[in-house]
Design an enzyme around this catalytic site. Structure first.
Site, PDB file in Angstrom:
ATOM      1  N   GLY A 101       0.897  -1.216   0.036  1.00  0.00           N
ATOM      2  CA  GLY A 101       0.060  -0.256   0.110  1.00  0.00           C
ATOM      3  C   GLY A 101       0.682   1.346   0.010  1.00  0.00           C
ATOM      4  N   ASN A 112      -7.262   4.594   9.518  1.00  0.00           N
ATOM      5  CA  ASN A 112      -6.560   3.163  10.003  1.00  0.00           C
ATOM      6  C   ASN A 112      -6.475   3.306  11.503  1.00  0.00           C
ATOM      7  OD1 ASN A 112      -4.658   5.268   9.098  1.00  0.00           O
ATOM      8  ND2 ASN A 112      -3.082   4.023  10.136  1.00  0.00           N
ATOM      9  N   SER A 139      -4.150  -2.956  -0.458  1.00  0.00           N
ATOM     10  CA  SER A 139      -2.972  -3.540   0.028  1.00  0.00           C
ATOM     11  C   SER A 139      -3.638  -4.938   0.412  1.00  0.00           C
ATOM     12  CB  SER A 139      -2.420  -3.020   1.130  1.00  0.00           C
ATOM     13  OG  SER A 139      -1.254  -3.606   1.679  1.00  0.00           O
ATOM     14  N   HIS A 191      -2.447  -7.340   2.559  1.00  0.00           N
ATOM     15  CA  HIS A 191      -2.263  -8.155   4.013  1.00  0.00           C
ATOM     16  C   HIS A 191      -3.315  -7.488   5.044  1.00  0.00           C
ATOM     17  CE1 HIS A 191      -0.055  -4.983   6.435  1.00  0.00           C
ATOM     18  NE2 HIS A 191       0.147  -4.590   5.233  1.00  0.00           N
ATOM     19  N   CYS A 217       2.578   1.576  12.433  1.00  0.00           N
ATOM     20  CA  CYS A 217       3.761   2.275  11.626  1.00  0.00           C
ATOM     21  C   CYS A 217       4.143   3.541  12.539  1.00  0.00           C
ATOM     22  CB  CYS A 217       3.168   3.163  10.334  1.00  0.00           C
ATOM     23  SG  CYS A 217       2.512   1.639   9.238  1.00  0.00           S
TER      24      CYS A 217
HETATM   25  N1  PLP Z   1      -2.798   3.133   4.199  1.00  0.00           N
HETATM   26  C1  PLP Z   1      -3.275   2.746   5.233  1.00  0.00           C
HETATM   27  C2  PLP Z   1      -4.494   3.641   5.717  1.00  0.00           C
HETATM   28  C3  PLP Z   1      -2.807   1.754   6.088  1.00  0.00           C
HETATM   29  O1  PLP Z   1      -3.549   1.292   7.075  1.00  0.00           O
HETATM   30  C4  PLP Z   1      -1.804   0.962   5.749  1.00  0.00           C
HETATM   31  C5  PLP Z   1      -0.816   0.197   6.367  1.00  0.00           C
HETATM   32  O2  PLP Z   1      -1.101   0.164   7.795  1.00  0.00           O
HETATM   33  C6  PLP Z   1      -0.864   1.523   4.590  1.00  0.00           C
HETATM   34  C7  PLP Z   1      -1.419   2.683   3.870  1.00  0.00           C
HETATM   35  C8  PLP Z   1       0.321   0.982   4.248  1.00  0.00           C
HETATM   36  O3  PLP Z   1      -0.033  -0.474   3.497  1.00  0.00           O
HETATM   37  P1  PLP Z   1       1.216  -1.490   3.241  1.00  0.00           P
HETATM   38  O4  PLP Z   1       1.402  -1.889   4.959  1.00  0.00           O
HETATM   39  O5  PLP Z   1       0.668  -2.564   2.508  1.00  0.00           O
HETATM   40  O6  PLP Z   1       2.554  -0.785   2.859  1.00  0.00           O
END
Ligand code: PLP
Length: 378
Positions: free
Chosen positions: A69, A149, A199, A201, A324
């Site tokens: 993502g 998220n 994404s 996962h 993150c």
């Molecule tokens: N965008 C959102 C809203 C997410 O929750 C996440 C993952 O936590 C991402 C982007 C990033 O996705 P990826 O883990 O596949 O890089």
């Protein structure tokens, strides 16, 4: 183990792992090879693309597989800036985007762009009007996520798309739908965005694969990776066939009885609100009206990282905000403008089809004990 962090990542069902294993060990041909097993794999990748594209309600030729993502977000934003480089150097986004979006915007900011970060109210709500009011004639891109998220808040992407079409038809719209795909209505046609990131996962697929929808208004999109010409020449690199296979299989599985799965998650969320509300000093931050799988609460006065660590020692896994941002205060919680004691205690519970009421009960009991046995420190 009690796992309540499905917004961070999800377990891969056996069928998904088996599909990947078979591709890795038996159907390992390179889709660019000109002999049978290569040509077969090329066809197969297109079939998997079709599966994911159908779930996103977009033409398969407009869907590009990515490594994650994060990659989709980076690509969409830089491609939009590139296409509209003559229109202007202004970007509108929100203060609560995932860091994949925020950091790409910050990078553009350092290259001379001006970025407006629209702030939510204390529950995480952002209206289409707020976004549209921030748009200027020189706005190259609007990037607003579909589902937040950390909060589960759903943002009005189709309303923003309609507003942009009426006022600034050249401005491109990106939505990070990583938390929205197969959780809330997420049709490319209905959303009307020019770029949509998803994404694997977050829906029972493997880590390390995602996809980016690029709509017809993006003329000659800027390639992400130049090389052998894979992914329509826009993202070169040998296709990650096993990851893509796993992603497509996860999409297929998730779509089986999807309304029942979503209802199950929404019921669990209501149940969690009811159970957790009984804990003294617990405040619901956002939940109502949001995505079915994410609930944000605060144990007001108790530092969230201590809660996460304490529960972790009991094999209960929840998040202190976005995975993150571990170790750092979350920019999403900061943007809510909550009092310090509330903001410091924010935790996220997130659910999947496999979550049970017993999981919620176990987590609620542990939170109650944490409250009763630890001193508030905030
Ligand atoms: N965008 C959102 C809203 C997410 O929750 C996440 C993952 O936590 C991402 C982007 C990033 O996705 P990826 O883990 O596949 O890089």
């Amino acid at each position: 183990m009690i796992y309540l962090d499905y917004a961070a990542t999800t377990p891969v069902p056996r069928e998904v792992a088996d599909t990947m294993y078979q591709v890795l060990t038996e159907r390992f041909g390179n889709p660019s090879s000109q002999y049978r097993i290569g040509l077969e794999m090329k066809k197969q990748v297109e079939q998997w693309r079709k599966t994911v594209a159908e779930a996103l309600d977009c033409p398969p030729e407009r869907l590009y597989f990515t490594a994650c993502g994060t990659e989709g977000d980076n690509w969409a934003i830089t491609a939009a800036a590139w296409q509209n480089r003559r229109l202007g150097r202004h970007i509108v986004t929100t203060a609560v985007e995932h860091s994949a979006v925020i950091e790409t915007c910050r990078w553009l900011d350092r290259q001379g762009y001006e970025v407006t970060y629209v702030k939510p109210d204390s529950r995480g709500t952002i209206t289409a009007q707020q976004i549209l009011e921030a748009v200027r004639p020189d706005t190259a891109l609007v990037s607003v996520m579909l589902v937040n998220n950390e909060l589960g808040a759903i943002y009005p992407i189709s309303e923003i798309a309609r507003g942009l079409a009426a006022r600034n038809p050249q401005t491109l719209l990106h939505t990070d739908a990583v938390q929205g795909f197969l959780k809330v209505p997420c049709s490319a046609k209905a959303l009307g965005a020019d770029f949509i990131t998803i994404s694997g996962h977050k829906i029972g697929g493997p880590k390390g694969v995602g996809a980016l929808y690029i709509g017809p208004r993006v003329k000659n999109p800027k390639p992400l990776l130049a090389g052998g010409g894979q992914e329509g020449g826009l993202r070169s690199g040998t296709e990650a066939t096993a990851q893509i296979a796993g992603f497509a299989k996860a999409v297929e599985l998730r779509q089986e009885n999807l309304p029942d799965k979503l209802r199950h998650m929404a019921e669990l969320k209501d149940y969690a609100v009811e159970r957790l509300s009984a804990i003294p000093d617990l405040q619901i931050i956002s939940g109502e009206g949001g995505a079915p799988h994410i609930l944000s609460v605060s144990l007001v006065g108790w530092p969230s990282q201590n809660i996460v660590n304490d529960l972790s020692q009991q094999d209960i896994f929840i998040s202190a905000g976005s995975a993150c941002h571990q170790g750092r205060p979350s920019h999403v919680v900061a943007a809510l403008g909550l009092p310090k004691r509330v903001a410091g205690g924010v935790i996220r519970l997130s659910f999947g089809p496999e979550t049970t009421k017993d999981d919620i009960d176990g987590c609620a009991a542990a939170l109650q004990t944490h409250h009763d046995t630890r001193m508030p420190m905030l």
